[in-house]
Write an enzyme that holds these catalytic residues in place. Structure first.
Site, PDB file in Angstrom:
ATOM      1  N   GLU A  63      -4.096  -5.922  10.325  1.00 10.71           N
ATOM      2  CA  GLU A  63      -3.276  -4.732  10.512  1.00 10.71           C
ATOM      3  C   GLU A  63      -3.649  -4.080  11.844  1.00 10.71           C
ATOM      4  O   GLU A  63      -4.533  -3.222  11.900  1.00 10.71           O
ATOM      5  CB  GLU A  63      -3.483  -3.756   9.353  1.00 10.71           C
ATOM      6  N   GLU A  76      -6.824   3.666   8.419  1.00 10.77           N
ATOM      7  CA  GLU A  76      -6.714   5.106   8.190  1.00 10.77           C
ATOM      8  C   GLU A  76      -7.998   5.661   7.579  1.00 10.77           C
ATOM      9  O   GLU A  76      -8.349   6.824   7.823  1.00 10.77           O
ATOM     10  CB  GLU A  76      -5.493   5.408   7.315  1.00 10.77           C
ATOM     11  N   SER A 101       3.916  -1.356  10.237  1.00  8.55           N
ATOM     12  CA  SER A 101       5.337  -1.113  10.519  1.00  8.55           C
ATOM     13  C   SER A 101       6.198  -2.288  10.082  1.00  8.55           C
ATOM     14  O   SER A 101       7.095  -2.731  10.793  1.00  8.55           O
ATOM     15  CB  SER A 101       5.550  -0.810  12.001  1.00  8.55           C
ATOM     16  N   GLY A 125       2.301   2.521  11.185  1.00  7.45           N
ATOM     17  CA  GLY A 125       3.000   3.791  11.148  1.00  7.45           C
ATOM     18  C   GLY A 125       3.608   4.224  12.467  1.00  7.45           C
ATOM     19  O   GLY A 125       4.058   5.356  12.603  1.00  7.45           O
ATOM     20  N   HIS A 164      -9.368   0.004   5.423  1.00 10.66           N
ATOM     21  CA  HIS A 164      -8.083   0.300   6.049  1.00 10.66           C
ATOM     22  C   HIS A 164      -8.305   1.195   7.270  1.00 10.66           C
ATOM     23  O   HIS A 164      -9.183   2.060   7.280  1.00 10.66           O
ATOM     24  CB  HIS A 164      -7.156   0.991   5.049  1.00 10.66           C
ATOM     25  N   ASN A 202       0.868  -1.179   0.000  1.00  7.60           N
ATOM     26  CA  ASN A 202       0.000   0.000   0.000  1.00  7.60           C
ATOM     27  C   ASN A 202       0.902   1.226   0.000  1.00  7.60           C
ATOM     28  O   ASN A 202       1.579   1.515   0.995  1.00  7.60           O
ATOM     29  CB  ASN A 202      -0.896  -0.025   1.240  1.00  7.60           C
ATOM     30  N   TRP A 203       0.922   1.961  -1.111  1.00  8.53           N
ATOM     31  CA  TRP A 203       1.812   3.117  -1.229  1.00  8.53           C
ATOM     32  C   TRP A 203       1.260   4.362  -0.529  1.00  8.53           C
ATOM     33  O   TRP A 203       1.942   5.376  -0.441  1.00  8.53           O
ATOM     34  CB  TRP A 203       2.078   3.416  -2.710  1.00  8.53           C
ATOM     35  N   LYS A 204       0.016   4.286  -0.071  1.00 11.13           N
ATOM     36  CA  LYS A 204      -0.607   5.411   0.629  1.00 11.13           C
ATOM     37  C   LYS A 204      -0.461   6.697  -0.200  1.00 11.13           C
ATOM     38  O   LYS A 204      -0.592   6.658  -1.415  1.00 11.13           O
ATOM     39  CB  LYS A 204      -0.036   5.533   2.040  1.00 11.13           C
TER      40      LYS A 204
END
Length: 223
Positions: free
Chosen positions: A167, A101, A213, A173, A99, A14-16
């Site tokens: 996750e 986020e 992470s 992160g 996700h 996942n490149w975010k």
């Protein structure tokens, strides 16, 4: 799903909200040299503007491209959103759903995540459902209840070709990755739930990934 496909590990990136076009193209060329034709299935999730460039760079490989999110509606007045049909038309074959986020920054709840999974399935996108507990939920002993609740987005009407990404929110992160033992315990619980609800044959075929992470130093142990 064929036995050969079941045996191949699935690694997702996942490149975010990172990379510009030139960076993405360079990364894809490195990925091609490393993973094309390997024993590993690979899918990358770039930002929306990068999808066409990434699809073009990976077109002649067995690597897949996915979207980081999608809107559950077919079309309409949803400024800033992207539909499953548009993503499929752009060359995506996967979509992240739920996700942490998105749940945190955009207030997405389990019902909305389930609607996004359903939209992905309608347009032949494989959903990768992201699930995981917060630090507070883990400290209160609620990890298993949270995972079971969030898995409901898949269990109500299980699609073909889906994946689950465990996750833990407390690791994303933060630099505080779960240990291989913690990840394995969560994966075993998820696999057992899938087996109870969908049957052991289906459950065995579902890729279950870990995210949070993950670095070059700990990736091998987590895999």
């Amino acid at each position: 799903m064929s036995p050969e496909r079941r045996k191949r590990r699935l690694i997702a990136a996942n490149w975010k909200m990172h990379l510009l076009r030139a960076d993405a193209v360079a990364w894809c060329r490195t990925l091609r040299r490393t993973f094309h034709g390997s024993a590993v299935r690979t899918v990358v999730f770039p930002s929306y503007p990068l999808i066409p460039a990434v699809v073009a760079e990976l077109a002649e490989t067995d690597m897949a491209v996915g979207a980081q999110d999608l809107h559950p509606a077919e079309k309409g007045a949803h400024t800033g959103d992207v539909s499953a049909a548009q993503l499929r038309d752009a060359g995506c074959s996967w979509a992240l759903c739920g996700h942490s986020e998105r749940r945190r920054d955009h207030g997405e709840d389990d019902a909305l995540v389930a609607a996004k999974v359903a939209a992905a399935v309608r347009h032949h996108l494989s959903p990768m459902l992201c699930i995981g507990e917060t630090r507070e939920e883990r400290q209160r002993g609620e990890t298993w209840a949270v995972l079971e609740r969030q898995l409901g987005a898949l269990l109500a009407a299980p699609p073909e070709g889906f994946a689950v990404a465990y996750e833990p929110v407390w690791a994303i992160g933060t630099g505080q990755s779960a240990t291989p033992a913690i990840a394995a315990e969560a994966h075993a619980y998820i696999r057992r739930l899938l087996s109870e609800r969908l049957g052991p044959e289906v459950a065995e075929a579902v890729p279950i990934l870990y995210g949070g992470s993950c670095t070059p130093d700990n990736a091998a142990g987590l895999i």
